[in-house]
Scaffold this active site. Structure first.
Site, PDB file in Angstrom:
ATOM      1  CE  LYS A 122      15.135   4.105  10.282  1.00 62.67           C
ATOM      2  NZ  LYS A 122      14.102   3.159   9.226  1.00 62.67           N
ATOM      3  CE  LYS A 206      12.452   9.917   7.576  1.00 64.92           C
ATOM      4  NZ  LYS A 206      12.202   9.399   7.057  1.00 64.92           N
ATOM      5  CE  LYS A 209       5.952   4.076   7.154  1.00 64.51           C
ATOM      6  NZ  LYS A 209       7.060   3.504   6.251  1.00 64.51           N
TER       7      LYS A 209
HETATM    8  N1  AQP Z   1       9.544  12.805   7.025  1.00 59.44           N
HETATM    9  C1  AQP Z   1       9.909  12.659   5.156  1.00 59.44           C
HETATM   10  N2  AQP Z   1       9.037  14.294   4.395  1.00 59.44           N
HETATM   11  C2  AQP Z   1       9.937  13.203   3.481  1.00 59.44           C
HETATM   12  N3  AQP Z   1       9.497  12.156   2.677  1.00 59.44           N
HETATM   13  C3  AQP Z   1       9.626  11.060   3.430  1.00 59.44           C
HETATM   14  N4  AQP Z   1       9.673   9.996   3.646  1.00 59.44           N
HETATM   15  C4  AQP Z   1       9.891   9.737   4.504  1.00 59.44           C
HETATM   16  N5  AQP Z   1       9.728  10.631   5.375  1.00 59.44           N
HETATM   17  C5  AQP Z   1       9.558  11.251   4.691  1.00 59.44           C
HETATM   18  C6  AQP Z   1       9.934   9.575   2.093  1.00 59.44           C
HETATM   19  O1  AQP Z   1       8.618   8.376   2.091  1.00 59.44           O
HETATM   20  C7  AQP Z   1       8.490   7.199   1.406  1.00 59.44           C
HETATM   21  C8  AQP Z   1       8.643   5.615   1.763  1.00 59.44           C
HETATM   22  O2  AQP Z   1       9.670   5.929   3.319  1.00 59.44           O
HETATM   23  P1  AQP Z   1       9.481   4.382   3.895  1.00 59.44           P
HETATM   24  O3  AQP Z   1       8.213   3.840   4.988  1.00 59.44           O
HETATM   25  O4  AQP Z   1       9.888   3.353   2.916  1.00 59.44           O
HETATM   26  O5  AQP Z   1      10.408   4.334   5.010  1.00 59.44           O
HETATM   27  P2  AQP Z   1      10.762   5.875   5.697  1.00 59.44           P
HETATM   28  O6  AQP Z   1      11.587   6.967   5.075  1.00 59.44           O
HETATM   29  O7  AQP Z   1      11.932   5.185   7.093  1.00 59.44           O
HETATM   30  O8  AQP Z   1       9.909   6.491   6.213  1.00 59.44           O
HETATM   31  P3  AQP Z   1       9.657   6.491   7.729  1.00 59.44           P
HETATM   32  O9  AQP Z   1       8.246   7.440   8.049  1.00 59.44           O
HETATM   33  O10 AQP Z   1      10.515   7.235   8.541  1.00 59.44           O
HETATM   34  O11 AQP Z   1       9.425   5.246   8.670  1.00 59.44           O
HETATM   35  P4  AQP Z   1       9.848   4.720   9.783  1.00 59.44           P
HETATM   36  O12 AQP Z   1       9.581   6.030  11.110  1.00 59.44           O
HETATM   37  O13 AQP Z   1       9.981   3.102  10.057  1.00 59.44           O
HETATM   38  O14 AQP Z   1      11.785   4.938   9.608  1.00 59.44           O
HETATM   39  C9  AQP Z   1      10.457   7.515   0.444  1.00 59.44           C
HETATM   40  O15 AQP Z   1      10.586   7.681  -0.754  1.00 59.44           O
HETATM   41  C10 AQP Z   1      11.059   8.622   1.875  1.00 59.44           C
HETATM   42  O16 AQP Z   1      12.169   9.511   1.838  1.00 59.44           O
END
Ligand code: AQP
Length: 345
Positions: A122, A206, A209
């Site tokens: 990040k 992965k 968002k």
């Molecule tokens: N690609 C994924 N596959 C399975 N699980 C996922 N999670 C996120 N992406 C995947 C799970 O969703 C939950 C919440 O995630 P979060 O919003 O707290 O943060 P994150 O993991 O950082 O999600 P993003 O979408 O990847 O956001 P950004 O792009 O902002 O970093 C968690 O349980 C995570 O494991």
């Protein structure tokens, strides 16, 4: 880092997890987190927060943050969480998270945090300009979990390393303060279909968002047409699907789409291959699109209905914050006593 069992924690089983209000939720969040939350709400007391303290580790527009928080709560409800069973609340509304995080900042070691790969991903090339909060994010996560002495945490595969850190912090706290079993060694509920959903444009990244390409993900707010189009455009290779699951090795995009189909249909990859093995993507993609629409379109519709009633969402969040504080405050109070902070005689 150590991973020895301490004398067992003997308190009640509890589930804790959260999702950041940092953008529209996608299929990965749904399969890796929300769908699992719904499955656990009938089995354990569940504390499910909207992770606004985590979200502000990177810049969030103050004019939007509260509404983004409501949107995640609405997604929880649309996915099938029942606020009479699960406790749904904004993380920042329960002070115990921040207070315990400070104590854990003094328990965790710099070397442990230096190994966290999510910070490296990040912060990218701009480590020096990243917030200190982004660096200590996994420590706050440990506080989120241990403020409830949660024994189980359903999350996606990307959170595995942070959960190990939570166990290390619990164990070091228990050892340092000679309070064996005070904090549990929390178990991650990670395995299973949908634990790691990959980008539709790149089977090695992965689904996220923050990916600049909207075609890389299926959002919960996408219309049925959007969903079908994104599945149609998903990157694949030219070969038909293999006859065995082992044949998916080295084919990340095919592997991902088969995994997504399985997670949506409640089937294993082997079962999906038994049905579609030898068939081309011209057959498989329309079947996947129909399935994705049939599962996600009702969630999207329900989400829009909840968003039309922000007063109801606020009632859920306020009630949840009170119920969460009632559990977390005494645990943090006991932690303060163990650490030796001043209290009136
Ligand atoms: N690609 C994924 N596959 C399975 N699980 C996922 N999670 C996120 N992406 C995947 C799970 O969703 C939950 C919440 O995630 P979060 O919003 O707290 O943060 P994150 O993991 O950082 O999600 P993003 O979408 O990847 O956001 P950004 O792009 O902002 O970093 C968690 O349980 C995570 O494991």
């Amino acid at each position: 880092m150590t991973d020895q069992p301490t004398p067992a924690y003997t308190g009640p089983e509890r589930v804790v997890s959260g999702v950041q209000p940092s953008g529209a939720l996608h299929l990965g969040n749904y399969l890796g987190a929300l769908k699992k939350f719904v499955a656990y709400q009938d089995q354990y007391p569940c504390f499910l927060f909207v992770a606004d303290l985590h979200a502000v580790t990177v810049w969030q527009d103050p004019k939007l943050l509260a509404d983004q928080t409501r949107e995640i709560a609405a997604a929880y409800l649309a996915a099938g969480l029942d606020p009479k069973k699960a406790v749904i609340f904004p993380q920042s509304a329960v002070r115990a998270h921040s207070e315990l995080a400070w104590i854990f900042n003094c328990v965790a070691r710099l070397g442990w945090l230096d190994r966290m790969t999510q910070f490296k991903e990040k912060s990218g090339k701009h480590k020096e300009r990243s917030s200190v909060g982004l660096y200590t994010y996994p420590v706050l996560q440990a506080a989120d979990i241990l403020a409830y002495r949660a024994t189980k945490v359903p999350v996606g595969e990307d959170q595995r390393q942070h959960l190990e850190l939570t166990r290390d912090i619990a164990q070091k706290f228990n050892n340092d303060f000679e309070t064996p079993g005070f904090f549990p060694l929390t178990e991650g509920l990670i395995a299973g279909p949908g634990a790691r959903v990959m980008s539709l444009r790149d089977g090695a990244a992965k689904m996220s968002k923050s990916d600049p390409s909207d075609n890389s993900r299926i959002n919960l707010t996408d219309t049925p047409d959007d969903i079908a189009q994104k599945v149609r455009k998903a990157k694949t290779d030219p070969e038909p699907l293999p006859e065995t699951e082992e044949g998916l090795a080295g084919r990340p995009e095919a592997d991902n789409l088969v995994g997504v189909y399985g997670a949506l249909a409640g089937k294993t990859k082997a079962e999906v291959i038994a049905e579609f093995g030898g068939k081309g993507f011209g057959t498989f993609k329309p079947a996947l699109a129909d399935l994705a629409v049939s599962v996600l379109a009702p969630v999207g519709e329900s989400l829009r209905r909840y968003l039309a009633d922000p007063g109801e969402i606020d009632r859920v969040l306020k009630d949840g914050a009170e119920r969460a504080s009632a559990v977390a405050d005494p645990i943090v109070e006991e932690t303060r006593r163990i650490v030796g902070f001043w209290r009136p005689n």
